[in-house]
Design a protein around this motif. Structure first.
Motif, PDB file in Angstrom:
ATOM      1  N   ALA A   1       0.808  -1.216   0.000  1.00 49.62           N
ATOM      2  CA  ALA A   1       0.000   0.000   0.000  1.00 49.62           C
ATOM      3  C   ALA A   1       0.842   1.267   0.000  1.00 49.62           C
ATOM      4  O   ALA A   1       0.377   2.326  -0.437  1.00 49.62           O
ATOM      5  CB  ALA A   1      -0.934   0.000   1.220  1.00 49.62           C
ATOM      6  N   GLU A   2       2.094   1.181   0.475  1.00 46.81           N
ATOM      7  CA  GLU A   2       2.860   2.399   0.701  1.00 46.81           C
ATOM      8  C   GLU A   2       4.189   2.498  -0.044  1.00 46.81           C
ATOM      9  O   GLU A   2       4.682   3.601  -0.277  1.00 46.81           O
ATOM     10  CB  GLU A   2       3.137   2.558   2.209  1.00 46.81           C
ATOM     11  N   ALA A   3       4.780   1.379  -0.427  1.00 47.86           N
ATOM     12  CA  ALA A   3       6.115   1.428  -1.040  1.00 47.86           C
ATOM     13  C   ALA A   3       6.040   1.910  -2.480  1.00 47.86           C
ATOM     14  O   ALA A   3       4.971   1.922  -3.105  1.00 47.86           O
ATOM     15  CB  ALA A   3       6.777   0.055  -0.975  1.00 47.86           C
ATOM     16  N   GLY A   4       7.198   2.328  -3.015  1.00 47.75           N
ATOM     17  CA  GLY A   4       7.282   2.790  -4.387  1.00 47.75           C
ATOM     18  C   GLY A   4       7.816   1.728  -5.316  1.00 47.75           C
ATOM     19  O   GLY A   4       8.127   0.597  -4.923  1.00 47.75           O
ATOM     20  N   PHE A   5       7.962   2.130  -6.586  1.00 50.48           N
ATOM     21  CA  PHE A   5       8.401   1.215  -7.634  1.00 50.48           C
ATOM     22  C   PHE A   5       9.807   0.697  -7.395  1.00 50.48           C
ATOM     23  O   PHE A   5      10.188  -0.357  -7.891  1.00 50.48           O
ATOM     24  CB  PHE A   5       8.320   1.955  -8.970  1.00 50.48           C
ATOM     25  N   ASP A   6      10.593   1.447  -6.597  1.00 51.74           N
ATOM     26  CA  ASP A   6      11.985   1.064  -6.381  1.00 51.74           C
ATOM     27  C   ASP A   6      12.123  -0.205  -5.539  1.00 51.74           C
ATOM     28  O   ASP A   6      13.213  -0.771  -5.448  1.00 51.74           O
ATOM     29  CB  ASP A   6      12.762   2.207  -5.722  1.00 51.74           C
ATOM     30  N   VAL A   7      11.028  -0.667  -4.933  1.00 50.89           N
ATOM     31  CA  VAL A   7      11.064  -1.901  -4.146  1.00 50.89           C
ATOM     32  C   VAL A   7      10.988  -3.134  -5.049  1.00 50.89           C
ATOM     33  O   VAL A   7      11.312  -4.246  -4.633  1.00 50.89           O
ATOM     34  CB  VAL A   7       9.903  -1.894  -3.111  1.00 50.89           C
ATOM     35  N   LEU A   8      10.597  -2.935  -6.302  1.00 49.94           N
ATOM     36  CA  LEU A   8      10.401  -4.062  -7.219  1.00 49.94           C
ATOM     37  C   LEU A   8      11.617  -4.986  -7.330  1.00 49.94           C
ATOM     38  O   LEU A   8      11.466  -6.210  -7.246  1.00 49.94           O
ATOM     39  CB  LEU A   8       9.998  -3.541  -8.601  1.00 49.94           C
ATOM     40  N   PRO A   9      12.845  -4.453  -7.498  1.00 46.14           N
ATOM     41  CA  PRO A   9      14.000  -5.363  -7.576  1.00 46.14           C
ATOM     42  C   PRO A   9      14.186  -6.201  -6.315  1.00 46.14           C
ATOM     43  O   PRO A   9      14.630  -7.349  -6.383  1.00 46.14           O
ATOM     44  CB  PRO A   9      15.186  -4.407  -7.785  1.00 46.14           C
ATOM     45  N   LEU A  10      13.849  -5.624  -5.161  1.00 41.38           N
ATOM     46  CA  LEU A  10      13.960  -6.375  -3.908  1.00 41.38           C
ATOM     47  C   LEU A  10      12.945  -7.510  -3.869  1.00 41.38           C
ATOM     48  O   LEU A  10      13.223  -8.591  -3.354  1.00 41.38           O
ATOM     49  CB  LEU A  10      13.735  -5.447  -2.717  1.00 41.38           C
ATOM     50  N   LEU A  11      11.755  -7.249  -4.423  1.00 44.40           N
ATOM     51  CA  LEU A  11      10.726  -8.277  -4.462  1.00 44.40           C
ATOM     52  C   LEU A  11      11.094  -9.398  -5.429  1.00 44.40           C
ATOM     53  O   LEU A  11      10.799 -10.564  -5.176  1.00 44.40           O
ATOM     54  CB  LEU A  11       9.388  -7.671  -4.903  1.00 44.40           C
TER      55      LEU A  11
ATOM     56  N   THR B   1       6.512 -12.204  -9.169  1.00 45.16           N
ATOM     57  CA  THR B   1       7.016 -10.854  -9.414  1.00 45.16           C
ATOM     58  C   THR B   1       7.608 -10.754 -10.809  1.00 45.16           C
ATOM     59  O   THR B   1       7.408  -9.756 -11.515  1.00 45.16           O
ATOM     60  CB  THR B   1       8.077 -10.470  -8.370  1.00 45.16           C
ATOM     61  N   LEU B   2       8.341 -11.789 -11.234  1.00 46.69           N
ATOM     62  CA  LEU B   2       8.915 -11.791 -12.574  1.00 46.69           C
ATOM     63  C   LEU B   2       7.801 -11.730 -13.614  1.00 46.69           C
ATOM     64  O   LEU B   2       7.925 -11.028 -14.625  1.00 46.69           O
ATOM     65  CB  LEU B   2       9.775 -13.033 -12.780  1.00 46.69           C
ATOM     66  N   ALA B   3       6.720 -12.448 -13.378  1.00 48.37           N
ATOM     67  CA  ALA B   3       5.588 -12.411 -14.310  1.00 48.37           C
ATOM     68  C   ALA B   3       5.023 -11.002 -14.425  1.00 48.37           C
ATOM     69  O   ALA B   3       4.660 -10.545 -15.518  1.00 48.37           O
ATOM     70  CB  ALA B   3       4.501 -13.381 -13.849  1.00 48.37           C
ATOM     71  N   SER B   4       4.973 -10.292 -13.302  1.00 53.86           N
ATOM     72  CA  SER B   4       4.440  -8.929 -13.333  1.00 53.86           C
ATOM     73  C   SER B   4       5.384  -7.983 -14.064  1.00 53.86           C
ATOM     74  O   SER B   4       4.946  -7.036 -14.725  1.00 53.86           O
ATOM     75  CB  SER B   4       4.163  -8.420 -11.913  1.00 53.86           C
TER      76      SER B   4
ATOM     77  N   ARG C   1      14.617  -2.417 -15.456  1.00 53.25           N
ATOM     78  CA  ARG C   1      15.905  -2.994 -15.835  1.00 53.25           C
ATOM     79  C   ARG C   1      16.636  -3.533 -14.615  1.00 53.25           C
ATOM     80  O   ARG C   1      17.229  -4.622 -14.656  1.00 53.25           O
ATOM     81  CB  ARG C   1      16.774  -1.943 -16.529  1.00 53.25           C
ATOM     82  N   GLN C   2      16.586  -2.779 -13.509  1.00 54.00           N
ATOM     83  CA  GLN C   2      17.243  -3.225 -12.280  1.00 54.00           C
ATOM     84  C   GLN C   2      16.630  -4.530 -11.783  1.00 54.00           C
ATOM     85  O   GLN C   2      17.325  -5.382 -11.224  1.00 54.00           O
ATOM     86  CB  GLN C   2      17.126  -2.138 -11.207  1.00 54.00           C
ATOM     87  N   ALA C   3      15.324  -4.690 -12.002  1.00 52.67           N
ATOM     88  CA  ALA C   3      14.660  -5.931 -11.606  1.00 52.67           C
ATOM     89  C   ALA C   3      14.936  -7.051 -12.609  1.00 52.67           C
ATOM     90  O   ALA C   3      15.059  -8.222 -12.249  1.00 52.67           O
ATOM     91  CB  ALA C   3      13.156  -5.702 -11.495  1.00 52.67           C
ATOM     92  N   TYR C   4      15.070  -6.680 -13.872  1.00 56.45           N
ATOM     93  CA  TYR C   4      15.190  -7.641 -14.968  1.00 56.45           C
ATOM     94  C   TYR C   4      16.578  -8.243 -15.069  1.00 56.45           C
ATOM     95  O   TYR C   4      16.734  -9.452 -15.276  1.00 56.45           O
ATOM     96  CB  TYR C   4      14.826  -6.873 -16.245  1.00 56.45           C
ATOM     97  N   VAL C   5      17.602  -7.418 -14.881  1.00 55.69           N
ATOM     98  CA  VAL C   5      18.983  -7.856 -15.092  1.00 55.69           C
ATOM     99  C   VAL C   5      19.396  -9.014 -14.183  1.00 55.69           C
ATOM    100  O   VAL C   5      20.044  -9.963 -14.652  1.00 55.69           O
ATOM    101  CB  VAL C   5      19.955  -6.661 -14.961  1.00 55.69           C
TER     102      VAL C   5
END
Length: 239
Positions: free
Chosen positions: A79-89, A100-103, A175-179
């Motif tokens: 509910a509160e985090a930003g897009f920058d948390v995506l690589p951590l997820l 998460t990879l599917a998303s 890209r940070q999440a993808y690499v």
């Protein structure tokens, strides 16, 4: 998930990674109170300044809330985090999270089409020429991993040509999440990155300044990767 002692001192990155993993995995749920700085430093075997720095990063990522003079509580990151948390997820605990990879694959397909349309209307003559040159380089690349990197560079130029800081920052995060999952995706994405004709059609559409054609070409190209990933996911799920 128990906290693991850290053998080296002053390494807030490792503290951040452990605590973030606990929050993102659900081991620490929204509203939970974290141990005090002193307790954490003793459990991890590190200095309190290192713990304080890591907590500050977690706070800025909106994974926790550090209350002035009070307790530190876990936030609801969904509910509160930003897009920058995506690589951590995407990668935590040493594993790639399939959902998460599917998303990420889904998001790139949706965003990529719109970015391509913008690039068709805003790309410079130099960028248009470079895109066509990059397609030729992609066609001659035989190494699967290097081909993935060249494809990523092709899209980076398209994003830059769209001249949208919002889309550029979104691309950076994707890209940070993808690499980190690049090696995993090499075989899955082969159908997309080896189909040079789709890249050529997209580059030509952008060069011609045709936004609709660029959008359709990007959609067709990215659908190849999406379909391959979906097929793999279904296969891994089993009957």
């Amino acid at each position: 998930m128990t906290l693991q002692p850290i053998t080296r001192q002053s390494i807030p990155d490792e503290i951040f990674a452990q605590l973030a993993a606990q929050v993102l995995s659900g081991d620490r749920t929204p509203g939970d109170t974290l141990p005090s700085e002193r307790t954490l430093s003793e459990a991890l075997g590190v200095s309190r300044p290192a713990v304080r720095e890591a907590l500050g990063r977690l706070d800025r990522a909106r994974l926790i809330q550090v209350r002035q003079g009070g307790s530190t509580v876990v936030r609801d990151f969904r509910a509160e985090a930003g897009f920058d948390v995506l690589p951590l997820l995407l990668v935590h605990g040493g594993d790639v999270d399939r959902a998460t990879l599917a998303s990420v694959i889904e998001a790139r397909a949706i965003i990529g089409a719109q970015v391509a349309a913008l690039a068709a209307g805003r790309a410079t003559d130099d960028a248009r020429a470079r895109l066509r040159g990059m397609v030729d380089e992609l066609a001659t690349e035989s190494d699967p991993v290097q081909r993935m990197w060249r494809a990523l560079g092709f899209w980076e130029l398209i994003v830059d040509s769209a001249e949208s800081i919002a889309f550029r920052l979104l691309f950076n995060t994707l890209r940070q999440a993808y690499v980190p999952a690049l090696d995993v995706l090499v075989n899955v994405m082969a159908a997309e990155v080896t189909d040079i004709e789709h890249y050529r059609v997209l580059a030509d559409a952008i060069a011609a300044g045709d936004a609709d054609a660029a959008r359709m070409a990007a959609t067709a190209m990215l659908e190849l990767g999406s379909a391959a990933f979906t097929a793999l996911a279904n296969q891994l799920e089993g009957p």
